[in-house]
Design an enzyme around this catalytic site. Structure first.
Site, PDB file in Angstrom:
ATOM      1  N   ASP A 150       0.968  -1.052  -0.050  1.00 56.26           N
ATOM      2  CA  ASP A 150      -0.038  -0.090  -0.145  1.00 56.26           C
ATOM      3  C   ASP A 150       0.846   1.152   0.161  1.00 56.26           C
ATOM      4  O   ASP A 150       1.917   1.337  -0.469  1.00 56.26           O
ATOM      5  CB  ASP A 150      -0.728   0.032   1.477  1.00 56.26           C
ATOM      6  CG  ASP A 150      -2.334   0.412   1.049  1.00 56.26           C
ATOM      7  OD1 ASP A 150      -2.219   2.022   0.975  1.00 56.26           O
ATOM      8  OD2 ASP A 150      -3.146  -0.261   1.039  1.00 56.26           O
ATOM      9  N   HIS A 192      -3.535   5.934   3.647  1.00 64.10           N
ATOM     10  CA  HIS A 192      -4.431   4.793   3.165  1.00 64.10           C
ATOM     11  C   HIS A 192      -3.853   3.395   3.730  1.00 64.10           C
ATOM     12  O   HIS A 192      -4.734   2.637   4.314  1.00 64.10           O
ATOM     13  CB  HIS A 192      -4.327   4.935   1.657  1.00 64.10           C
ATOM     14  CG  HIS A 192      -5.224   3.731   0.946  1.00 64.10           C
ATOM     15  ND1 HIS A 192      -4.658   2.581   0.601  1.00 64.10           N
ATOM     16  CD2 HIS A 192      -6.445   3.758   0.695  1.00 64.10           C
ATOM     17  CE1 HIS A 192      -5.810   1.776   0.245  1.00 64.10           C
ATOM     18  NE2 HIS A 192      -6.802   2.522   0.029  1.00 64.10           N
ATOM     19  N   ASN A 250     -13.905   0.454  -6.966  1.00 67.96           N
ATOM     20  CA  ASN A 250     -15.023   1.233  -6.619  1.00 67.96           C
ATOM     21  C   ASN A 250     -15.667   1.607  -7.901  1.00 67.96           C
ATOM     22  O   ASN A 250     -16.155   2.907  -7.788  1.00 67.96           O
ATOM     23  CB  ASN A 250     -14.519   2.388  -5.766  1.00 67.96           C
ATOM     24  CG  ASN A 250     -13.741   1.812  -4.618  1.00 67.96           C
ATOM     25  OD1 ASN A 250     -14.171   0.863  -4.101  1.00 67.96           O
ATOM     26  ND2 ASN A 250     -12.588   2.216  -4.320  1.00 67.96           N
ATOM     27  N   SER A 293     -11.206  -0.802  -0.908  1.00 64.32           N
ATOM     28  CA  SER A 293     -10.264  -0.808   0.057  1.00 64.32           C
ATOM     29  C   SER A 293     -10.112  -1.172   1.609  1.00 64.32           C
ATOM     30  O   SER A 293      -9.215  -1.716   2.233  1.00 64.32           O
ATOM     31  CB  SER A 293      -9.487   0.733   0.050  1.00 64.32           C
ATOM     32  OG  SER A 293      -8.481   0.791  -1.073  1.00 64.32           O
TER      33      SER A 293
END
Length: 433
Positions: free
Chosen positions: A144, A177, A282, A368
């Site tokens: 990530d 994130h 998404n 996520s």
């Protein structure tokens, strides 16, 4: 599988979403020729060149003007580089070269982000998440934006910075994130902030996305290369990838459509034995259009909305009023083909509270956020009933155990209450592990 064929060459996004690839290729590439167009590529060497990789790189520099960035020696053998466009065909014709693939942009799959550990019954698992004591002796890689290494709730023990190899040990999160994802997986059960599915697990920060939440294929392959090299030594059996870009699955581990990311993922899964859990995306579309979500070798996670940690529906929205309690998230991508349905499961992904950079918590939504609920569940299962299983077997067990829950456990949109043409999968269940 829907959408098989030549791999597309688009940008990557966080499944909360990555920046354009422009300044994202690390490795100190300097001195570009101004006289002719250049491109960023990943050069995969033939297996016959494995023992001569360094000398082949040097030859390519002399003969074709390539400027090498990342060097790959474990998940695959090759390198990333800036290459004069006039030399690409000659490189592809070199008998030492298996493939020359464009270095595609990549983005973290961020969006909006739920409170899901309770909803998947993490408090009823062997970890008893939320009882204020205990830790799970396991390791999970978070591929990530890095992780906040100073966060009191996160047990970060190592990693790699694939955004800047001159500082490989600086895998701190300058986006937020990765830290949020890490908290859902493994926030300590210490009475502070939030608790994860595998509380206190050892976290490895594999930083492949920068401050903007973006990176490129070469960064991703760098992270996978590190994982392939170190997973066995560090005891990493599960990893989370809440990120994605446009692309398709060729059904042949990227060997047919020359996809280095897919090749590396297959090496990590099939050879290193790591269960890779990834966000579906998404885009409210067929996940077959996005990688790594489309790859059959990974466990792909769609998002369900939950606002109260309990099944049954009817709870008021806590952040996204466009979503209803216990329904499929209105942004989540989904499976269409039977092949993709066979590696898809759902996780809570709306209004998820988790750790934030520099302490405290923050609420996000997106696939996520759904993915780390499942990655934590996979890691938990690997300490118990999944011990000794292959990644394919782990995927099969998590999906079967989710499907075995009563219909009342699920959500509108799951296979017990399906939406025509959209397969979201059953909601993962951590309570039995």
């Amino acid at each position: 599988m829907v959408g098989r064929g030549r791999v597309a060459r688009p940008a990557y996004r966080l499944a909360a979403v990555f920046a354009a690839a422009g300044a994202l290729l690390a490795g100190g590439l300097t001195g570009a020729r101004a006289a002719e167009p250049e491109g960023r590529y990943i050069v995969v060497l033939d297996d016959s060149a494995r023992g001569r990789a360094d000398s082949v790189e040097q030859m390519h520099g002399r003969n074709h003007g390539v400027r090498v960035g990342f060097r790959y020696r474990h998940a695959l053998v090759g390198y990333s580089a800036v290459v004069p466009e006039s030399q690409v065909a000659a490189l592809r014709a070199d008998p030492n070269v298996k493939a020359v693939a464009p270095d595609r942009p990549v983005h973290a799959t961020q969006q909006v982000l739920p409170t899901g550990v309770d909803r998947i019954q993490g408090d009823a698992s062997s970890a008893l998440s939320g009882n204020g004591t205990g830790a799970v002796d396991t390791a999970v890689a978070i591929i990530d934006t890095g992780i906040d290494t100073g966060h009191r709730d996160l047990n970060v023990v190592g990693g790699i910075n694939c955004m800047n190899l001159s500082r490989p040990d600086d895998y701190r999160d300058n986006n937020g994130h990765g830290t949020h994802v890490a908290g859902t997986v493994a926030a300590r059960d210490n009475g502070d902030d939030v608790v994860g599915v595998v509380p206190g697990a050892r976290l490895y920060a594999v930083k492949v996305l920068g401050a903007s939440g973006s990176g490129s294929t070469s960064n991703i392959v760098c992270g996978l290369d590190w994982l392939a090299q170190n997973a066995a030594r560090l005891g990493i059996r599960a990893a989370n990838m809440s990120l994605g870009g446009d692309g398709t699955d060729d059904g042949n581990c990227g060997l047919t459509n020359d996809d280095p990311e897919h090749q590396a993922i297959c090496r990590v899964v099939n050879d290193a034995g790591v269960t890779l859990v990834v966000a579906a995306g998404n885009s409210t579309d067929d996940l077959a259009n996005h990688t790594p979500a489309a790859f059959d070798e990974v466990l792909t996670v769609t998002a369900a909305a939950d606002f109260d940690g309990r099944p049954g529906g009817g709870a008021a929205a806590t952040c996204r009023t466009s979503n209803q309690d216990d329904t499929a998230a209105n942004f989540s991508s989904f499976a269409v083909s039977a092949a993709d349905a066979a590696h898809t499961v759902a996780g809570p992904g709306v209004c998820v509270r988790s750790t934030r950079n520099h302490g405290t918590t923050v609420v996000f939504s997106g696939t996520s956020m759904a993915s780390p609920h499942v990655a934590g569940t996979a890691a938990l299962c690997l300490t118990g009933p999944c011990a000794g299983m292959t990644p394919a077997q782990v995927i099969g067990k998590l999906r079967a155990d989710a499907a075995a829950q009563p219909a009342s456990y699920g959500f509108a949109g799951d296979p017990n209450a399906p939406v025509t043409g959209r397969y979201y999968g059953h909601l993962v269940h951590a309570g039995g592990y």
